[in-house]
Design an enzyme around this catalytic site. Structure first.
Site, PDB file in Angstrom:
ATOM      1  N   ARG A 231       0.852  -1.190   0.000  1.00 48.05           N
ATOM      2  CA  ARG A 231       0.000   0.000   0.000  1.00 48.05           C
ATOM      3  C   ARG A 231       0.886   1.239   0.000  1.00 48.05           C
ATOM      4  NH1 ARG A 231      -3.601   2.843   4.786  1.00 48.05           N
ATOM      5  NH2 ARG A 231      -4.762   4.210   3.384  1.00 48.05           N
ATOM      6  N   HIS A 232       0.444   2.290  -0.678  1.00 44.68           N
ATOM      7  CA  HIS A 232       1.209   3.550  -0.691  1.00 44.68           C
ATOM      8  C   HIS A 232       1.495   4.023   0.735  1.00 44.68           C
ATOM      9  CE1 HIS A 232      -2.369   5.650   0.609  1.00 44.68           C
ATOM     10  NE2 HIS A 232      -3.051   4.937  -0.279  1.00 44.68           N
ATOM     11  N   GLY A 233       2.477   4.887   0.878  1.00 43.29           N
ATOM     12  CA  GLY A 233       2.838   5.429   2.189  1.00 43.29           C
ATOM     13  C   GLY A 233       1.882   6.525   2.642  1.00 43.29           C
TER      14      GLY A 233
ATOM     15  N   ALA B 221       1.545   2.135   4.078  1.00 39.91           N
ATOM     16  CA  ALA B 221       2.747   1.343   3.742  1.00 39.91           C
ATOM     17  C   ALA B 221       2.600  -0.139   4.102  1.00 39.91           C
ATOM     18  CB  ALA B 221       3.998   1.914   4.415  1.00 39.91           C
TER      19      ALA B 221
END
Ligand code: NAG
Ligand code: NAG
Length: 486
Positions: free
Chosen positions: A87-89, A411
């Site tokens: 997952r994106h930060g 994240a």
């Protein structure tokens, strides 16, 4: 506990060379803007999908070798492939959240002068303090990755590359595959991850543009990473269906939320009728954003106690449950293309090893969203409670498994690690898989074992692997066309 953790080498048991590299890398990281202290709040563990990675993962790899200590894997196995779903930060709030925050802020600023007074306990007027405090959020931010989010990714890259030095070796870098959702925060997360890898290879030297790196380049694939947008049955029956999230709406007006509303109205000295669950939730999120993005404990956190936080966490989890989790079968079935894609990579690596060929893609990185990870984990049977989460069983669900803050913080990452092993007795080739969620071993959902023979894993999921086809699953049921025939 985590004082200075961003700047200390974590590879305490790694070979000296790795340690030295990590030290250099962390020295260079220290020159960047990085908070030395992790500001904590008692509310931190209730932020759901807005939870910081380090809050979900308090003992963040004091010993990065730990997951490999599995004696089964240590003796006769070597890792041959890593498929990582990430997952994106940490990100900015979306413009929708910023709009609601402005609305709440306006409400506080508009309080009549007579209402400004110290609260009964003689404390300061929190509502006035919040009204006077300028909002620092702007429309352009709209969900973009923040600097802390880049740091989340660089540090994840450094930890994973010291955990799997062979897979992430410079030689293997050109064979690394990176796939990402088209959303800016995901593309940027992939870039930041690659920059972290650069630090691993070239400690101390500034990373070039991602386009000039030997690893990558990133490829956008929304059908894979945002499968939920491409599934008509999901978009029609769940996403744009007002009654699908019935329990979320019912909980917003239920007794638990009413209690929070009354408390918050009293603290902020605004009429309770001017508030609603959405505005309360955005105030709560603002506490989380200030903490995650700026590393400060803002006065928005003082609006809530932990009892309020638990109610607001449940509201967030209810939404995830009905929209991304077990609430509707299509939520998880829509992810089966991604699930199959992961197993195709593993299959290919197994085939190549069996033929003594080099593995063509030792590392596959897939960057997406909480909405990408939750359906996949549900498809695999993880974090399933006996009873569904509803508007009416808040108390019974106090100890639920489905807590999004523990599963998909910023994240968050789900790793499939394929090992090539020699059977100690027969000395035959064997393939094993270990899964890690947020860098901790994720035991198999069906057996609780920490490692599985690859064939057993495939066998367990054979129904999904063989008969889940997004084209079929996502088809809308045929309308009954009697009216057309009139
Ligand atoms: C590259 O990755 C493979 C696993 O697929 C591994 O066997 C090999 O040793 C790695 N290369 C280096 C130089 O470490
Ligand atoms: C919306 O959701 C409800 C509850 O699941 C369901 O009964 C209904 O059929 C859905 N409506 C559409 C248009 O799919």
């Amino acid at each position: 506990m985590l004082r200075g953790s961003g700047c200390l080498p974590r590879a305490s048991l790694a070979p000296a060379a790795v340690l030295a590299a990590a030290l250099l890398a962390s020295l260079s990281r220290c020159s960047l803007l990085e908070p030395q202290d992790l500001v904590v709040s008692p509310l931190s563990q209730y932020f759901g999908t807005k939870t910081r990675y380090e809050d979900a993962n308090p003992g963040l790899l004091p010993d990065p070798e730990a997951p490999r200590r599995d004696p089964e894997l240590l003796e006769n196995c070597t890792p041959v492939q890593l498929v990582a779903l990430i997952r994106h930060g940490t990100r900015y709030p979306t413009s929708k959240q910023i709009r609601k925050l402005r609305q709440l802020h306006g409400l506080l600023q508009a309080r009549g002068p007579g209402e400004h007074r110290a609260d009964a306990a003689g404390g300061r007027d929190l509502g006035a303090a919040l009204a006077d405090r300028p909002l620092w959020y702007a429309d352009w931010m709209d969900g973009q990755l923040v600097e802390k989010g880049r740091q989340d990714m660089r540090q994840l890259a450094l930890r994973l590359s010291s955990l799997f030095p062979g897979l992430f070796s410079r030689e293997n870098c050109s064979r690394l595959q990176l796939v990402t959702s088209s959303k800016h925060r995901c593309v940027e997360s992939g870039d930041a991850f690659l920059k972290g890898l650069w630090q691993h290879y070239h400690p101390g030297s500034p990373a070039p543009d991602v386009a000039d790196m030997e690893c990558g380049p990133p490829r956008i694939n929304d059908k894979l990473m945002r499968f939920f947008d491409h599934c008509e049955k999901f978009t029609t029956e769940v996403e744009s269906n007002n009654t699908a999230l019935y329990h979320v709406e019912a909980f917003k007006t239920g007794p638990e939320m009413q209690k929070v509303l009354k408390k918050v109205a009293a603290i902020l000295q605004v009429p309770v009728n001017n508030l609603n669950a959405d505005l309360i939730q955005v105030a709560f999120f603002t506490c989380s954003f200030d903490l995650a993005i700026k590393g400060v404990k803002s006065p928005w956190c003082d609006v809530f106690d932990t009892d309020d936080a638990k109610v607001l966490e449940y509201l967030n989890d209810l939404k995830q449950y009905w929209k991304r989790g077990y609430g509707y079968a299509i939520n998880s079935r829509s992810s089966c293309t991604l699930f199959q894609d992961i197993f195709q990579h593993l299959d290919k690596a197994v085939e190549q090893k069996k033929r003594s060929q080099p593995v063509s893609s030792p590392v596959i990185l897939q960057f997406g969203h909480a909405e990408t990870l939750l359906p996949l984990l549900s498809l695999m049977g993880y974090f399933k409670d006996k009873e569904p989460l509803t508007a009416y069983n808040y108390k019974e669900q106090m100890h639920r498994k489905f807590r999004s803050g523990h599963i998909v913080p910023y994240a968050s990452n789900l790793l499939f690690v394929l090992y090539h092993c020699k059977n100690a007795k027969t000395s035959e080739d064997e393939f094993r898989v270990q899964m890690l969620l947020n860098e901790k071993v994720l035991p198999l959902a069906y057996s609780q074992e920490t490692v599985s023979l690859y064939d057993d894993l495939k066998n367990h999921y054979k129904d999904i692997l063989q008969s889940c086809h997004a084209s079929e699953e996502c088809k809308l049921p045929k309308m009954n066309n009697t009216s057309d025939e009139l």
